[in-house]
Enzyme design. Sequence first.
Site, PDB file in Angstrom:
ATOM      1  N   GLY A   8      -4.729 -10.458   3.712  1.00 17.12           N
ATOM      2  CA  GLY A   8      -3.437 -10.543   3.809  1.00 17.12           C
ATOM      3  C   GLY A   8      -2.681  -9.787   5.245  1.00 17.12           C
ATOM      4  O   GLY A   8      -1.971  -8.441   5.429  1.00 17.12           O
ATOM      5  N   ALA A   9      -2.617  -9.997   5.634  1.00 12.01           N
ATOM      6  CA  ALA A   9      -2.483  -9.340   7.698  1.00 12.01           C
ATOM      7  C   ALA A   9      -0.866 -10.119   8.269  1.00 12.01           C
ATOM      8  O   ALA A   9      -0.788  -9.859   9.355  1.00 12.01           O
ATOM      9  CB  ALA A   9      -3.572  -9.833   8.536  1.00 12.01           C
ATOM     10  N   GLY A  28       3.206  -5.949   5.707  1.00 11.04           N
ATOM     11  CA  GLY A  28       2.882  -4.412   5.508  1.00 11.04           C
ATOM     12  C   GLY A  28       1.961  -3.210   5.828  1.00 11.04           C
ATOM     13  O   GLY A  28       1.589  -3.927   7.533  1.00 11.04           O
ATOM     14  N   GLY A  83      -1.622  -4.342   5.519  1.00  7.81           N
ATOM     15  CA  GLY A  83      -2.330  -5.104   6.510  1.00  7.81           C
ATOM     16  C   GLY A  83      -2.128  -5.994   8.049  1.00  7.81           C
ATOM     17  O   GLY A  83      -2.885  -5.811   8.588  1.00  7.81           O
ATOM     18  N   SER A  88      -6.375   1.676  -5.273  1.00  9.61           N
ATOM     19  CA  SER A  88      -4.573   2.170  -4.977  1.00  9.61           C
ATOM     20  C   SER A  88      -4.697   3.421  -6.507  1.00  9.61           C
ATOM     21  O   SER A  88      -5.945   3.460  -6.603  1.00  9.61           O
ATOM     22  CB  SER A  88      -3.755   1.370  -5.753  1.00  9.61           C
ATOM     23  OG  SER A  88      -2.601   2.227  -6.118  1.00  9.61           O
ATOM     24  N   TYR A 145      -2.211  -5.136 -12.595  1.00 10.22           N
ATOM     25  CA  TYR A 145      -2.359  -4.001 -11.335  1.00 10.22           C
ATOM     26  C   TYR A 145      -2.971  -3.009 -11.732  1.00 10.22           C
ATOM     27  O   TYR A 145      -4.216  -3.346 -10.423  1.00 10.22           O
ATOM     28  CB  TYR A 145      -0.918  -3.421 -10.185  1.00 10.22           C
ATOM     29  CG  TYR A 145      -0.967  -2.849  -9.284  1.00 10.22           C
ATOM     30  CD1 TYR A 145      -0.934  -3.967  -8.457  1.00 10.22           C
ATOM     31  CD2 TYR A 145      -0.818  -1.601  -8.990  1.00 10.22           C
ATOM     32  CE1 TYR A 145      -1.448  -3.562  -6.876  1.00 10.22           C
ATOM     33  CE2 TYR A 145      -0.868  -1.706  -8.050  1.00 10.22           C
ATOM     34  CZ  TYR A 145      -1.226  -2.104  -6.823  1.00 10.22           C
ATOM     35  OH  TYR A 145      -1.334  -1.605  -5.898  1.00 10.22           O
TER      36      TYR A 145
END
Length: 281
Positions: free
Chosen positions: A10-11, A14, A16, A139, A165
């Site tokens: 997920g780079a 955001g 990442g 999280s 989530y």
Amino acid sequence: MGQKRVIVTGATDGIGLITARRLAEAGAQVGLVARNAEKGARVAEELKKQTGNPDIAFYKADLSKFDDVRAVANEIRAAHSALDVLVNNAGAMFIGKQMSADGFELTFALNHLSVFLLTNLLKEPLVAADQGRVVTVASVAHRGADLNFADLDGQNGSYSAWRAYQRSKLANILFTRELADRWRESHVTANCLHPGFVASKFGENNNTAFSAFFKVGKMFAISPEKGAETSVYLASDDDVAGQTGGYYTRKKRVQPSRAAKNADTAKRLWEESLRMTGLDG
Ligand SMILES: NC(=O)c1ccc[n+]([C@@H]2O[C@H](COP(=O)([O-])OP(=O)(O)OC[C@H]3O[C@@H](n4cnc5c(N)ncnc54)[C@H](OP(=O)(O)O)[C@@H]3O)[C@@H](O)[C@H]2O)c1
């Protein structure tokens, strides 16, 4: 980080993206894993220019699909006989219930099962590094969640995006705890973190009033630069060499919820995840 080989999932956006940039600035060879080929190639080129580091590669994978996770793990293993850091960062929340290509609720599939599968498939190169590190972005949302083993991915019954989530982020912490335990004989450490409430693209994938809600909320959030600090710390700082099984925020080890410290739940989640990802056969 010179000579260190790092993978960040997920780079392309955001937290990442900033994590990858910071590690590239520190001289690491960085592999970006993301699902959008055009965006991934563009981000890799931008990072090379911004950091002056030519050792940036892009690996395409939709991490919600086990076939893609297996394929990208093969590509990474072919490129790196040793891997110093894996940052499991990719994650999302989905406002409506969706199922993954493999038949699991999508939030659980992307945020937990893919992390479980990718990490296990990269065990060999992580163990081959001097001090491999697995860093997973969890999280504070895990607080208040519990796992229901009768419906682990929550695919039955009514759906709540927030509950789904929360469950997936609790799974990230339990996974980290169990990974630290199971790989204790190796030099690989496993830690996870809460990045803070970060003004990233998070939540904007839903394209509904929900995304607007996130956009407004983010006026009060910290920057992705600030949000990436704990990921970068756990991936690279000498302070945490040898530290394992921890949950961090603001670069400090803190206590997660009671449910996240339950050793029996962590073991059971591991066994169920083996079965769900097909790693047990
Ligand atoms: N933002 C917060 O306040 C916050 C708070 C606590 C925890 N977190 C966690 O932090 C992590 C990063 O989130 P973020 O805030 O940086 O979100 P973001 O801005 O939405 O970035 C998410 C990244 O993950 C990638 N991604 C999403 N789905 C994917 C898939 N199926 N396959 C491969 N890559 C995929 C995205 O790719 P594209 O570029 O293609 O979209 C993007 O690069 C997540 O695990 C999230 O749960 C965030």
